[in-house]
Design a protein around this motif. Structure first.
Motif, PDB file in Angstrom:
ATOM      1  N   THR A 168       1.006  -1.419   0.176  1.00  0.00           N
ATOM      2  CA  THR A 168      -0.040   0.138   0.229  1.00  0.00           C
ATOM      3  C   THR A 168       1.116   0.902  -0.339  1.00  0.00           C
ATOM      4  O   THR A 168       0.235   2.090  -0.114  1.00  0.00           O
ATOM      5  CB  THR A 168      -1.305  -0.418   1.355  1.00  0.00           C
ATOM      6  OG1 THR A 168      -0.516  -0.219   2.584  1.00  0.00           O
ATOM      7  CG2 THR A 168      -1.595  -0.998   1.113  1.00  0.00           C
ATOM      8  N   HIS A 169       1.853   0.645   0.010  1.00  0.00           N
ATOM      9  CA  HIS A 169       2.914   1.984   0.182  1.00  0.00           C
ATOM     10  C   HIS A 169       3.581   2.934  -1.519  1.00  0.00           C
ATOM     11  O   HIS A 169       2.873   1.967  -1.973  1.00  0.00           O
ATOM     12  CB  HIS A 169       4.597   1.473   0.674  1.00  0.00           C
ATOM     13  CG  HIS A 169       4.121   1.336   2.272  1.00  0.00           C
ATOM     14  ND1 HIS A 169       4.445   2.546   3.704  1.00  0.00           N
ATOM     15  CD2 HIS A 169       4.130   0.594   2.288  1.00  0.00           C
ATOM     16  CE1 HIS A 169       4.253   1.606   4.353  1.00  0.00           C
ATOM     17  NE2 HIS A 169       4.048   0.845   3.991  1.00  0.00           N
ATOM     18  N   PRO A 170       3.457   3.831  -1.386  1.00  0.00           N
ATOM     19  CA  PRO A 170       4.219   4.879  -0.106  1.00  0.00           C
ATOM     20  C   PRO A 170       2.157   5.327   0.886  1.00  0.00           C
ATOM     21  O   PRO A 170       1.689   5.868   0.088  1.00  0.00           O
ATOM     22  CB  PRO A 170       5.011   5.736  -1.019  1.00  0.00           C
ATOM     23  CG  PRO A 170       3.977   6.165  -1.865  1.00  0.00           C
ATOM     24  CD  PRO A 170       4.014   4.342  -2.690  1.00  0.00           C
ATOM     25  N   LYS A 171       2.735   5.731   1.756  1.00  0.00           N
ATOM     26  CA  LYS A 171       1.466   5.979   3.477  1.00  0.00           C
ATOM     27  C   LYS A 171       1.834   7.022   3.178  1.00  0.00           C
ATOM     28  O   LYS A 171       0.965   7.901   3.595  1.00  0.00           O
ATOM     29  CB  LYS A 171       0.969   4.922   3.073  1.00  0.00           C
ATOM     30  CG  LYS A 171       1.581   4.293   3.786  1.00  0.00           C
ATOM     31  CD  LYS A 171       0.273   2.909   4.502  1.00  0.00           C
ATOM     32  CE  LYS A 171       0.945   2.464   5.875  1.00  0.00           C
ATOM     33  NZ  LYS A 171      -0.026   1.024   5.805  1.00  0.00           N
ATOM     34  N   ASP A 172       3.549   6.547   4.043  1.00  0.00           N
ATOM     35  CA  ASP A 172       4.117   8.038   4.663  1.00  0.00           C
ATOM     36  C   ASP A 172       4.644   9.019   3.482  1.00  0.00           C
ATOM     37  O   ASP A 172       5.368   9.695   4.616  1.00  0.00           O
ATOM     38  CB  ASP A 172       4.146   7.529   5.462  1.00  0.00           C
ATOM     39  CG  ASP A 172       3.997   6.063   5.827  1.00  0.00           C
ATOM     40  OD1 ASP A 172       2.612   6.839   6.705  1.00  0.00           O
ATOM     41  OD2 ASP A 172       4.473   4.810   7.100  1.00  0.00           O
ATOM     42  N   HIS A 173       5.708   8.831   2.739  1.00  0.00           N
ATOM     43  CA  HIS A 173       6.134   9.700   2.129  1.00  0.00           C
ATOM     44  C   HIS A 173       5.257  10.233   0.833  1.00  0.00           C
ATOM     45  O   HIS A 173       5.151   9.002  -0.142  1.00  0.00           O
ATOM     46  CB  HIS A 173       7.530   8.613   1.837  1.00  0.00           C
ATOM     47  CG  HIS A 173       7.584   8.217   2.816  1.00  0.00           C
ATOM     48  ND1 HIS A 173       7.710   9.310   3.869  1.00  0.00           N
ATOM     49  CD2 HIS A 173       7.737   6.889   2.644  1.00  0.00           C
ATOM     50  CE1 HIS A 173       9.044   8.171   4.604  1.00  0.00           C
ATOM     51  NE2 HIS A 173       8.767   7.065   4.294  1.00  0.00           N
ATOM     52  N   ASP A 174       5.216  11.130   0.099  1.00  0.00           N
ATOM     53  CA  ASP A 174       5.281  11.968  -0.868  1.00  0.00           C
ATOM     54  C   ASP A 174       6.296  11.489  -2.503  1.00  0.00           C
ATOM     55  O   ASP A 174       6.883  12.795  -2.382  1.00  0.00           O
ATOM     56  CB  ASP A 174       4.523  12.979  -0.621  1.00  0.00           C
ATOM     57  CG  ASP A 174       3.733  13.817  -2.237  1.00  0.00           C
ATOM     58  OD1 ASP A 174       4.051  13.151  -2.856  1.00  0.00           O
ATOM     59  OD2 ASP A 174       3.110  14.618  -1.952  1.00  0.00           O
ATOM     60  N   LEU A 175       5.684  10.578  -3.104  1.00  0.00           N
ATOM     61  CA  LEU A 175       6.806  10.537  -4.427  1.00  0.00           C
ATOM     62  C   LEU A 175       6.353  11.304  -5.788  1.00  0.00           C
ATOM     63  O   LEU A 175       7.117  11.356  -6.311  1.00  0.00           O
ATOM     64  CB  LEU A 175       6.521   8.842  -4.070  1.00  0.00           C
ATOM     65  CG  LEU A 175       7.622   8.510  -3.051  1.00  0.00           C
ATOM     66  CD1 LEU A 175       7.712   7.149  -3.540  1.00  0.00           C
ATOM     67  CD2 LEU A 175       9.131   9.226  -2.249  1.00  0.00           C
ATOM     68  N   SER A 176       5.326  11.822  -5.243  1.00  0.00           N
ATOM     69  CA  SER A 176       4.663  12.395  -6.899  1.00  0.00           C
ATOM     70  C   SER A 176       5.325  13.239  -7.606  1.00  0.00           C
ATOM     71  O   SER A 176       4.832  13.276  -8.410  1.00  0.00           O
ATOM     72  CB  SER A 176       3.621  13.124  -5.914  1.00  0.00           C
ATOM     73  OG  SER A 176       3.556  14.251  -5.979  1.00  0.00           O
ATOM     74  N   ALA A 177       6.351  13.632  -6.772  1.00  0.00           N
ATOM     75  CA  ALA A 177       7.481  14.446  -8.151  1.00  0.00           C
ATOM     76  C   ALA A 177       8.469  13.801  -7.867  1.00  0.00           C
ATOM     77  O   ALA A 177       9.412  15.053  -8.846  1.00  0.00           O
ATOM     78  CB  ALA A 177       7.573  15.734  -7.012  1.00  0.00           C
ATOM     79  N   LEU A 178       8.725  12.521  -7.510  1.00  0.00           N
ATOM     80  CA  LEU A 178       9.491  11.649  -8.053  1.00  0.00           C
ATOM     81  C   LEU A 178      10.009  11.650  -9.853  1.00  0.00           C
ATOM     82  O   LEU A 178       9.039  11.362 -10.372  1.00  0.00           O
ATOM     83  CB  LEU A 178       9.277  10.206  -7.471  1.00  0.00           C
ATOM     84  CG  LEU A 178      11.244   9.562  -7.756  1.00  0.00           C
ATOM     85  CD1 LEU A 178      11.732  10.037  -7.172  1.00  0.00           C
ATOM     86  CD2 LEU A 178      10.403   8.188  -7.446  1.00  0.00           C
ATOM     87  N   GLN A 179      10.981  12.301  -9.913  1.00  0.00           N
ATOM     88  CA  GLN A 179      11.255  12.021 -11.737  1.00  0.00           C
ATOM     89  C   GLN A 179      11.951  11.009 -11.781  1.00  0.00           C
ATOM     90  O   GLN A 179      13.195  11.253 -12.697  1.00  0.00           O
ATOM     91  CB  GLN A 179      12.768  13.502 -11.958  1.00  0.00           C
ATOM     92  CG  GLN A 179      11.941  14.694 -11.464  1.00  0.00           C
ATOM     93  CD  GLN A 179      10.783  15.049 -12.735  1.00  0.00           C
ATOM     94  OE1 GLN A 179      10.750  14.783 -13.657  1.00  0.00           O
ATOM     95  NE2 GLN A 179       9.385  15.390 -11.136  1.00  0.00           N
ATOM     96  N   LEU A 180      11.709  10.221 -12.095  1.00  0.00           N
ATOM     97  CA  LEU A 180      12.004   8.484 -12.226  1.00  0.00           C
ATOM     98  C   LEU A 180      10.917   8.077 -12.577  1.00  0.00           C
ATOM     99  O   LEU A 180       9.546   7.861 -12.283  1.00  0.00           O
ATOM    100  CB  LEU A 180      12.572   7.866 -10.866  1.00  0.00           C
ATOM    101  CG  LEU A 180      13.813   8.308 -10.557  1.00  0.00           C
ATOM    102  CD1 LEU A 180      14.605   7.502  -9.292  1.00  0.00           C
ATOM    103  CD2 LEU A 180      15.343   8.419 -11.370  1.00  0.00           C
TER     104      LEU A 180
END
Length: 267
Positions: A168-180
């Motif tokens: 279900t992760h990420p649920k504690d970290h916002d990776l929406s801007a990850l450029q990968l």
């Protein structure tokens, strides 16, 4: 002085305590057995002419012998699951020429935040030990996916893609801007990482994330171990589920389009 009379322990209470202890021990044995490696052919855990199998305290390495490509896979095990349980899933990745490291979680379950940071440190050290490699895919199953997502908050040099499997992760970290490039693999009958919770956190992933839905798969069949507590029942074979999962990993390694016939459109 006269001795004080002690109140006798009621037999019912005594047996209740014994029963509670027995139940607790039985439950712990059930949990241990549910994540015990099962169904892995002994030959898969040994080197042959195509793959060298190297075991250490930090990881299980699957190293191609004949054709070693420049890219590799760092895969974090699920909570309580041994690295060996993922060999049937990942050995064909090594046979395709990619070096593979299956990270062993500290204390098998990595119960503390410090243990998860330790697992990330292990992954960093593994990459540093392979200076000839030009790129890495970070991936993980269940808690291993959570650790991979934690690691990619600040992408380390050399890591070029992320694949999250049955989590279900990420649920504690916002990776929406990850450029990968990111791929999310989930199964419809997974009740440990249920679909509603997987999709409920999609806002925390990049809009370009590739989504692979495995119809009929469950949580436990991403590896080779028992039926995990609370998991649903699979309606496809373990081999079918792992074939699709492995395809997603190979796609990330090769930077090729999604495999035909898979549901990879973002929901």
């Amino acid at each position: 002085m006269p001795r004080l009379a002690t109140k006798p322990v009621r037999p019912l209470r005594r047996w209740a305590r014994v029963g509670l202890v027995v139940w607790g021990l039985g439950f712990m044995l059930y949990l241990a057995n549910s994540v015990r490696t099962q169904g892995v052919a002994p030959a898969q855990l040994h080197s042959d002419t195509r793959v060298q199998v190297l075991s250490s305290a930090d990881a299980l390495e699957l190293r191609p012998i004949a054709s070693l490509q420049a890219r590799g896979l760092i895969f974090f095990s699920g909570s309580g699951v041994s690295a060996e349980a993922y060999v049937p899933l990942l050995r064909p990745v090594a046979e395709a020429g990619h070096r593979v490291f299956i990270v062993r979680l500290p204390w098998r379950f990595a119960p503390l935040e410090s243990h998860r940071d330790e697992a990330i440190a292990q992954a960093r050290a593994l990459i540093a030990s392979q200076p000839e490699a030009t790129g890495w895919v970070a991936a993980g199953h269940s808690l291993g996916g959570a650790i991979a997502a934690r690691w990619l908050q600040s992408p380390p040099p050399g890591v070029t893609a992320l694949v999250l499997v049955g989590t279900t992760h990420p649920k504690d970290h916002d990776l929406s801007a990850l450029q990968l490039p990111v791929t999310k693999v989930y199964a419809t009958n997974d009740e440990v990482a249920p679909v509603r919770r997987v999709l409920g956190n999609r806002r925390l992933l990049p809009a370009s994330t590739q989504w692979l839905e495995i119809k009929g798969g469950n949580h436990s069949q991403f590896g080779h171990y028992g039926h995990q507590l609370f998991d649903g029942d699979a309606t496809i074979t373990r081999e079918e589920q792992q074939l699709l999962t492995r395809g997603a990993l190979l796609q990330a390694l090769a930077h090729i389009p999604a495999m035909p016939g898979s549901t990879t459109d973002k929901p």
